[in-house]
Design an enzyme around this catalytic site. Structure first.
Site, mmCIF file in Angstrom:
data_model
loop_
_atom_site.group_PDB
_atom_site.id
_atom_site.type_symbol
_atom_site.label_atom_id
_atom_site.label_comp_id
_atom_site.label_asym_id
_atom_site.label_seq_id
_atom_site.Cartn_x
_atom_site.Cartn_y
_atom_site.Cartn_z
ATOM 1 N N ASN A 9 -37.054 -5.695 -1.678
ATOM 2 C CA ASN A 9 -36.259 -5.977 -2.871
ATOM 3 C C ASN A 9 -34.832 -6.275 -2.411
ATOM 4 O O ASN A 9 -34.088 -5.370 -2.074
ATOM 5 C CB ASN A 9 -36.304 -4.742 -3.799
ATOM 6 C CG ASN A 9 -35.384 -4.880 -4.997
ATOM 7 O OD1 ASN A 9 -34.842 -5.950 -5.265
ATOM 8 N ND2 ASN A 9 -35.205 -3.784 -5.725
ATOM 9 N N TRP A 10 -34.492 -7.563 -2.409
ATOM 10 C CA TRP A 10 -33.167 -7.953 -1.888
ATOM 11 C C TRP A 10 -32.044 -7.602 -2.856
ATOM 12 O O TRP A 10 -30.879 -7.672 -2.503
ATOM 13 C CB TRP A 10 -33.124 -9.457 -1.623
ATOM 14 C CG TRP A 10 -33.986 -9.935 -0.500
ATOM 15 C CD1 TRP A 10 -34.960 -9.219 0.177
ATOM 16 C CD2 TRP A 10 -33.952 -11.236 0.102
ATOM 17 N NE1 TRP A 10 -35.524 -10.016 1.143
ATOM 18 C CE2 TRP A 10 -34.924 -11.263 1.119
ATOM 19 C CE3 TRP A 10 -33.193 -12.376 -0.138
ATOM 20 C CZ2 TRP A 10 -35.155 -12.389 1.908
ATOM 21 C CZ3 TRP A 10 -33.425 -13.515 0.643
ATOM 22 C CH2 TRP A 10 -34.396 -13.498 1.662
ATOM 23 N N LYS A 11 -32.384 -7.320 -4.101
ATOM 24 C CA LYS A 11 -31.378 -7.086 -5.148
ATOM 25 C C LYS A 11 -30.410 -8.280 -5.204
ATOM 26 O O LYS A 11 -30.820 -9.398 -4.905
ATOM 27 C CB LYS A 11 -30.668 -5.750 -4.908
ATOM 28 C CG LYS A 11 -31.690 -4.607 -4.739
ATOM 29 C CD LYS A 11 -31.101 -3.248 -4.803
ATOM 30 C CE LYS A 11 -32.223 -2.219 -4.611
ATOM 31 N NZ LYS A 11 -31.742 -0.853 -4.655
ATOM 32 N N HIS A 98 -37.262 -1.444 -12.627
ATOM 33 C CA HIS A 98 -36.488 -0.795 -11.556
ATOM 34 C C HIS A 98 -35.419 0.092 -12.196
ATOM 35 O O HIS A 98 -34.869 -0.245 -13.249
ATOM 36 C CB HIS A 98 -35.853 -1.874 -10.676
ATOM 37 C CG HIS A 98 -35.240 -1.306 -9.429
ATOM 38 N ND1 HIS A 98 -34.009 -0.701 -9.441
ATOM 39 C CD2 HIS A 98 -35.701 -1.225 -8.162
ATOM 40 C CE1 HIS A 98 -33.738 -0.273 -8.210
ATOM 41 N NE2 HIS A 98 -34.753 -0.582 -7.418
ATOM 42 N N GLU A 100 -32.416 0.486 -11.584
ATOM 43 C CA GLU A 100 -31.132 -0.186 -11.837
ATOM 44 C C GLU A 100 -31.191 -0.980 -13.137
ATOM 45 O O GLU A 100 -30.207 -1.062 -13.872
ATOM 46 C CB GLU A 100 -30.783 -1.091 -10.637
ATOM 47 C CG GLU A 100 -30.325 -0.251 -9.446
ATOM 48 C CD GLU A 100 -30.626 -0.848 -8.085
ATOM 49 O OE1 GLU A 100 -30.891 -2.051 -7.984
ATOM 50 O OE2 GLU A 100 -30.599 -0.080 -7.100
ATOM 51 N N GLU A 170 -39.986 5.685 -7.213
ATOM 52 C CA GLU A 170 -38.662 5.622 -6.598
ATOM 53 C C GLU A 170 -37.757 6.681 -7.214
ATOM 54 O O GLU A 170 -37.158 6.445 -8.276
ATOM 55 C CB GLU A 170 -38.035 4.246 -6.827
ATOM 56 C CG GLU A 170 -38.829 3.092 -6.265
ATOM 57 C CD GLU A 170 -37.950 1.877 -6.002
ATOM 58 O OE1 GLU A 170 -37.827 1.488 -4.840
ATOM 59 O OE2 GLU A 170 -37.375 1.354 -6.963
ATOM 60 N N GLY A 176 -30.685 3.848 -2.255
ATOM 61 C CA GLY A 176 -29.403 3.399 -1.707
ATOM 62 C C GLY A 176 -28.476 4.537 -1.302
ATOM 63 O O GLY A 176 -27.301 4.313 -1.032
ATOM 64 N N SER A 216 -34.369 4.616 0.132
ATOM 65 C CA SER A 216 -33.878 4.842 1.502
ATOM 66 C C SER A 216 -34.994 4.906 2.539
ATOM 67 O O SER A 216 -34.927 5.670 3.496
ATOM 68 C CB SER A 216 -33.002 6.097 1.557
ATOM 69 O OG SER A 216 -31.878 5.941 0.710
ATOM 70 N N GLY A 237 -35.316 -1.559 -0.194
ATOM 71 C CA GLY A 237 -34.081 -2.232 -0.610
ATOM 72 C C GLY A 237 -33.260 -2.622 0.609
ATOM 73 O O GLY A 237 -33.510 -3.631 1.255
ATOM 74 N N GLY A 238 -32.282 -1.793 0.954
ATOM 75 C CA GLY A 238 -31.332 -2.082 2.030
ATOM 76 C C GLY A 238 -31.991 -2.565 3.318
ATOM 77 O O GLY A 238 -31.545 -3.557 3.917
#
Ligand code: PGA
Length: 253
Positions: A9-11, A98, A100, A170, A176, A216, A237-238
């Protein structure tokens, strides 16, 4: 019998050039890597890069995914992107609900349910996210929260439809933050989600549904988390913003 899925997930990251470079690196790394059988890689870039991602994926081993979709079918919804549009770009997966989107854009379990319906109507696998915030975990309410999200987001589906869905657990406090759930914490919730699915759809159906962990997840902890019996992969993610890290996670099975 369940698919192992590692989804990136590049966001809201990367310019077009940077996105092309990352996909290019990913393809080179993939060519030189042997993944465990049944490991599926999904790349979810921002909307403007989906067509490029979809084209590149034809020559590689990953599948293109979106990060969001409209809860409406089509029409006057300025700024929205429909499931039909994603289908026309041959997008295979789409993240829904998600944390977010729930926290910053007011998405509710009802929105999630509607988006899941739109996606399934267009043959796209929804990756449906659930997970508690820190306060809910501290209050010992994580099972209750996850149960509500799963029930209200998914339980209107038929048994045939539910097997098209991927679930992602999640914990919001792990996203993150560098703080990962312990393998035991992940396994506890994953097993609970599978038990809810089994109660609703039967054990055989529940056994077919991939449940991913997110929050994470990185090369250094993926192996331990993926070794849990009910963890079928990760939503990353990251660490998905770097081809080597993302591949190292995919190799953790
Ligand atoms: P993270 O994000 O890996 O950067 O914690 C995961 C996610 O939000 O899907």
């Amino acid at each position: 019998m369940r698919k192992h899925i590692v989804a990136g997930n590049w966001k809201m990251n990367k310019t077009f050039e940077e996105a092309e470079e990352l996909i290019d690196n990913l393809m080179t790394t993939l060519e030189n890597t042997e993944l465990a059988p049944d490991t599926l890689m999904v790349v979810c870039p921002p909307f403007p890069y989906l067509e490029m991602c979809s084209e590149y994926s034809e020559d590689s081993y990953f599948l293109p995914g979106a990060q969001n979709v409209s809860d409406q079918e089509s029409g006057a919804y300025t700024g929205e992107v429909s499931a039909a549009m994603l289908q026309s770009l041959e997008i295979a997966y789409c993240i829904v609900g998600h944390s977010e989107r729930r926290a910053y854009y007011g998405e509710t379990d009802a929105t999630v349910a509607a988006k899941v319906d739109r996606l399934l109507a267009h043959d796209i696998h929804p990756i449906v996210c659930c997970g508690e915030v820190l306060q809910e975990r501290e209050d010992g309410r994580q099972l209750e929260v996850v149960e509500r999200q799963i029930r209200e987001g998914l339980f209107h589906l038929s048994a045939e439809q539910i097997t098209e869905v991927v679930v992602a657990y999640e914990p919001v406090w792990a996203i993150g933050t560098g703080k990962t759930a312990t393998p035991a914490q992940a396994q506890e919730i994953h097993a609970y989600i599978r038990s809810l699915l089994a109660k609703q759809y039967g054990a055989e159906m529940a056994d077919k549904i991939s449940i991913l962990y997110g929050g994470s997840c990185k090369p250094s902890n993926a192996r331990e988390i993926f070794a849990q019996p009910d963890v079928d992969g990760g939503l990353i993610g990251g660490a998905a913003l770097n081809a080597e890290d993302f591949m190292a996670i995919a190799k953790a099975f």
